[in-house]
Enzyme design. Structure first.
Site, PDB file in Angstrom:
ATOM      1  CG  ASP A   1      -2.619 -40.086  73.121  1.00 48.03           C
ATOM      2  OD1 ASP A   1      -3.260 -40.643  72.120  1.00 48.03           O
ATOM      3  OD2 ASP A   1      -2.375 -39.110  72.461  1.00 48.03           O
TER       4      ASP A   1
ATOM      5  CG  HIS B   1      -4.699 -38.643  68.944  1.00 47.10           C
ATOM      6  ND1 HIS B   1      -4.228 -39.031  69.936  1.00 47.10           N
ATOM      7  CD2 HIS B   1      -4.636 -37.871  68.176  1.00 47.10           C
ATOM      8  CE1 HIS B   1      -4.083 -37.282  70.470  1.00 47.10           C
ATOM      9  NE2 HIS B   1      -4.219 -36.895  69.179  1.00 47.10           N
TER      10      HIS B   1
ATOM     11  CB  SER C   1      -2.531 -34.473  68.444  1.00 46.74           C
ATOM     12  OG  SER C   1      -3.768 -34.261  69.322  1.00 46.74           O
TER      13      SER C   1
END
Ligand SMILES: *[C@@H]1O[C@H](CO)[C@@H](O)[C@H](O)[C@H]1NC(C)=O
Ligand SMILES: *[C@@H]1O[C@H](CO)[C@@H](O)[C@H](O)[C@H]1NC(C)=O
Ligand SMILES: *[C@@H]1O[C@H](CO)[C@@H](O)[C@H](O)[C@H]1NC(C)=O
Ligand SMILES: *[C@@H]1O[C@H](CO)[C@@H](O)[C@H](O)[C@H]1NC(C)=O
Ligand SMILES: *[C@@H]1O[C@H](CO)[C@@H](O)[C@H](O)[C@H]1NC(C)=O
Length: 768
Positions: free
Chosen positions: A143, A216, A547
């Site tokens: 990530d 994220h 996600s």
């Protein structure tokens, strides 16, 4: 080509030759663009004079051009390397016998929609007994990095780092080895590929380390395995205890995404490290358009991980509701779509005519109230026609000042970006209108001004009011957090759909998990909106995307792995698939946000993940790595294409009849290639009993009379750990239904466990 080979040999000959070599390379450098290539090498062909593959790979490179620059040498994810090469150099490599494939670099994207917020984690995690929190299980997350100070990554109560762990905590910019602990046990970063393609990172906007400048990665990491944090919330919304799915599991960050760019050469380096480091689960909330398996280096790396017994869980993509939009569809990957949860953040748009419309919003308590203020459609407030999208510089401040502005979604501006445009032009509030393609699905964003997102139907009614009212006004009334929203889950409109664009006979996505308005830990480096102009910083953020769904399943897979350490990745996926649910408590099928109608296996796969049931599946459909290679034989892959995926030679037997329908997958996707004739398609499957001895009976349902389904045998008696096979036969002699799709389920039940597989049937090519 010939002269290059010749020139390379006498390296020590005359200075004349040397100069000539350098010139040739230098000339290539100056006049021909270099790109990154991923080079797959048949390592088994390494001459014995080399005592390490990296020395051999270097010599292969040198034989092409002395100045060629190696980025990474891989060994676990693929056998080979990545390098900066000219097209000619890549061609030269392709012509060499030991080179299996030379592929171009690709950029994958993190799969967030950058908008919503929610907290459903506690609901699911609370169902797990504390004893199976998964303490020795390690989840590797590919990530954007991680914010190590987040409370979600605290290691309170965790035992020593598992002895099998071989990874490390790499220092770098604003990151030292002491940023790791017994929860975040590893942190590494990979950016050679990214920098080779786009130039050096801007270290004022990015950290040259595993530290997360984006949010994220911190969000996905804490969703998969975050420790419980009481009092988590975003501006008071979604308040409660935030926890990951596997609160006791350990996590390791492999930072391979820089902003929105995840270079495949870096992803492979991350997977290579994760395999060496001994992770049990790889969670990858990133993707790109689906391509053939031997062209998909993420899938190839995932295969290598699968061979090592590592579960690979990936996001299905945010390109729904477009059909055939699913990504990460290799049959050895768990492909996770997104659904809503039962929590919402309602906001009422109260119009000057007294009518109320409901939307959602995360409103910052410090914003001034927006009560009975003038209300205008951006289309009528612009300096150009496309002003309805609230694109930068298109709004006329004279027409916008002091007003609420209705903006349409789309037009290439993010949802939160539109809020900034309205605010900059002097607006005091925003109504964000879904277009038809977004349906009624609402994502709650932490906008920079008071705002409400409204569905397509509401937007239409509000626009009518704006058209007809002389002096339109509106009030935005924020209702805080509401739980117990029904129906939930609903398939997210953005969640990518089947049919599987690569192999229509394999159903993808596999299942859905919470992915809309998810609350989890965030970076403190950027605002919840990610906008430079927004100086707010938060501990938790609410965002949406497949996600967010992927790490839920990664965490649940870790829990299953902790209870059944010897289960293969396929067994774990089978448990998740055959226990997923497809209907609400009232028996109605899960709805689809895109249509408001009942959804199908093409959108939700086997259904919504059911973590508790997945721990006791009764029977499983298991698969070995060789089964996947036989599947590639059935797809008529050449020996070389299979070698790219397998990292070794694997020969399909010349006389063996391979068929895709024999892959022991826990779901059924049937393609009747012709429409008119009577056709029969058979799938064979083998079940393994992982529960008590007993007899299972089959039952089948289908929503169409166009197909007859028979199961042979239709009852199976199992001893403990026994395997039994059956054949399911699909026959059609009638015309297909008008949609050319039919859906149903096969269930094997012993009265206690129900082992349920979705059935999806299509007529034609299997592609829309
Ligand atoms: C990173 O480190 C520098 C130098 O120590 C420091 O000034 C800066 O505040 C740090 N940034 C963050 C986001 O921690
Ligand atoms: C509309 O919403 C406002 C604000 O919540 C409320 O006071 C009012 O009663 C509602 N009106 C109707 C007709 O529901
Ligand atoms: C609309 O606003 C203008 C300017 O404030 C005012 O003159 C006019 O009377 C208003 N019209 C209605 C129908 O309320
Ligand atoms: C593979 O080749 C065989 C023999 O030519 C053919 O019958 C079959 O349809 C092919 N399979 C696929 C998936 O293309
Ligand atoms: C299903 O089987 C029945 C009985 O054998 C037969 O009458 C019917 O035509 C079949 N339907 C299809 C769609 O093949």
């Amino acid at each position: 080509m010939f002269s290059m080979e010749m020139l390379n040999k006498p390296v020590f000959a005359t200075s004349f030759v040397l100069v000539f070599i350098l010139c040739l390379c230098a000339e290539s450098l100056a006049t021909i663009k270099k790109s990154t290539y991923i080079v797959h090498v048949a390592k088994s062909e390494m001459p014995s004079i080399f005592n390490h593959h990296s020395i051999w790979y270097n010599s292969i490179m040198k034989s092409i051009c002395n100045s060629a620059e190696m980025l990474y040498t891989y060994d676990k994810a693929i056998q080979g390397f990545s390098a900066r090469l000219t097209d000619e150099e890549a061609e030269l490599l392709r012509s060499r016998g030991e080179i299996v494939k030379v592929a171009e670099e690709k950029i994958y994207k993190p799969l967030t929609t950058r908008t919503a917020h929610f907290l459903g984690l506690d609901k699911m995690a609370a169902m797990f007994p504390k004893s199976i929190a998964g303490s020795d299980i390690i989840i590797g997350v590919l990530d954007t990095g991680v914010w190590p100070e987040s409370k979600s990554l605290a290691d309170n109560g965790l035992g020593p780092i598992p002895s099998k762990w071989k990874g490390k905590c790499e220092s770098g910019q604003n990151f030292t080895a002491s940023n790791c602990n017994k929860k975040l046990i590893g942190a590494r970063y990979f950016l050679k590929g990214y920098e080779a393609t786009t130039g050096p990172i801007d270290t004022t906007k990015q950290f040259r380390s595993a530290r997360d400048a984006d949010g994220h990665g911190t969000h996905t990491t804490s969703t998969a395995a975050g420790s419980a944090v009481e009092g988590a919330n975003l501006f008071g919304y979604a308040s409660g205890t935030a926890r990951g799915m596997a609160t006791g599991a350990r996590v390791a960050m492999y930072k391979v995404c820089w902003g929105d760019n995840c270079a495949v050469s870096d992803i492979l380096a991350g997977i290579d490290a994760a395999i060496s480091d001994n992770v049990h689960v790889i969670s990858a909330s990133l993707g790109g358009q689906a391509v053939d398996y031997d062209d998909d280096n993420l899938a190839i790396g995932a295969f290598a991980a699968t061979v090592k017994g590592i579960v690979v869980s990936c996001a299905a993509g945010n390109s729904g509701p477009l059909p055939s939009s699913a990504q990460n569809v290799a049959p050895w990957i768990i492909t996770v779509g997104a659904g809503t949860i039962d929590r919402d953040f309602p906001t009422i748009v109260n119009l000057g005519n007294g009518q109320n419309y409901s939307g959602v919003s995360i409103n910052d308590a410090k914003f001034a109230p927006v009560t009975s203020v003038p209300f205008i459609y951006a289309e009528n407030a612009g300096v150009i026609e496309s002003a309805k999208f609230c694109i930068e510089t298109t709004l006329d401040p004279k027409k916008v000042k002091g007003k609420i502005v209705l903006c349409d979604r789309g037009g290439g501006v993010s949802r939160v970006g539109k809020g900034l445009v309205v605010k900059s032009a002097g607006g005091v509030g925003m109504v964000l209108a879904n277009l038809e393609e977004h349906g009624e699905e609402l994502m709650a964003d932490a906008h920079v001004l008071p705002a409400a997102a409204v569905g397509f139907k509401e937007a239409k009614a509000i626009k009518l009011y704006l058209q007809s009212a002389k002096n339109a006004t509106a009030t935005l009334a924020f209702q805080g957090t509401k739980i117990g929203i029904e129906p939930s889950p609903v398939v997210a409109a953005f969640s990518s759909r089947g049919p599987n664009p690569i192999t229509p006979e394999i159903l993808k996505p596999d299942l859905i998990a919470p992915g809309v308005n998810i609350l989890a830990a965030y970076t403190k480096f950027v605002a919840p909106t990610s906008l430079d102009e927004d100086d707010r910083r938060v501990d938790f953020n609410i965002i949406s995307g497949t996600s967010m769904a992927c790490p839920h399943v990664s965490g649940i897979a870790a829990l299953i792995k902790s209870v059944y350490p010897n289960w293969s990745p396929a067994a774990i996926r089978s448990a998740l698939i055959t226990t997923a649910y497809t209907s609400y408590e009232n028996g109605r099928t899960l709805l689809d946000s895109a249509t408001g109608s009942p959804s199908t296996p093409l959108a939700f796969g086997a259904g919504h993940v059911n973590p508790v049931a997945a721990l006791n599946p009764g029977l499983i459909y298991d698969l070995t790595p060789n089964d996947y290679l036989n599947f590639l034989c059935a797809l008529n892959y050449t020996a070389k294409r299979i070698q790219v995926v397998a990292r070794r030679q694997f020969n399909c037997e010349a006389h063996k009849h391979y068929t895709v329908t024999d892959l022991n997958y826990p779901s059924f996707s049937v393609v009747f290639k012709r429409i008119a004739a009577a056709i029969t398609v058979k799938h064979t499957r083998t079940l393994t009993n992982v529960g008590n001895a007993g007899t299972y009976k089959s039952s089948v349902s289908l929503d169409s009379p166009s197909v007859n389904i028979t199961i042979e045998p239709n009852a199976l008696s199992f001893k403990k750990n026994e395997k039994k096979s059956y054949t399911i036969t699909f026959t059609t002699s009638k015309p297909p239904p008008p949609s050319h799709f039919a859906f149903g389920y096969l269930e094997w039940s012993n009265g206690e466990n129900v082992v349920k597989s979705p059935i999806s049937i299509t007529w034609g090519s299997g592609h829309p």
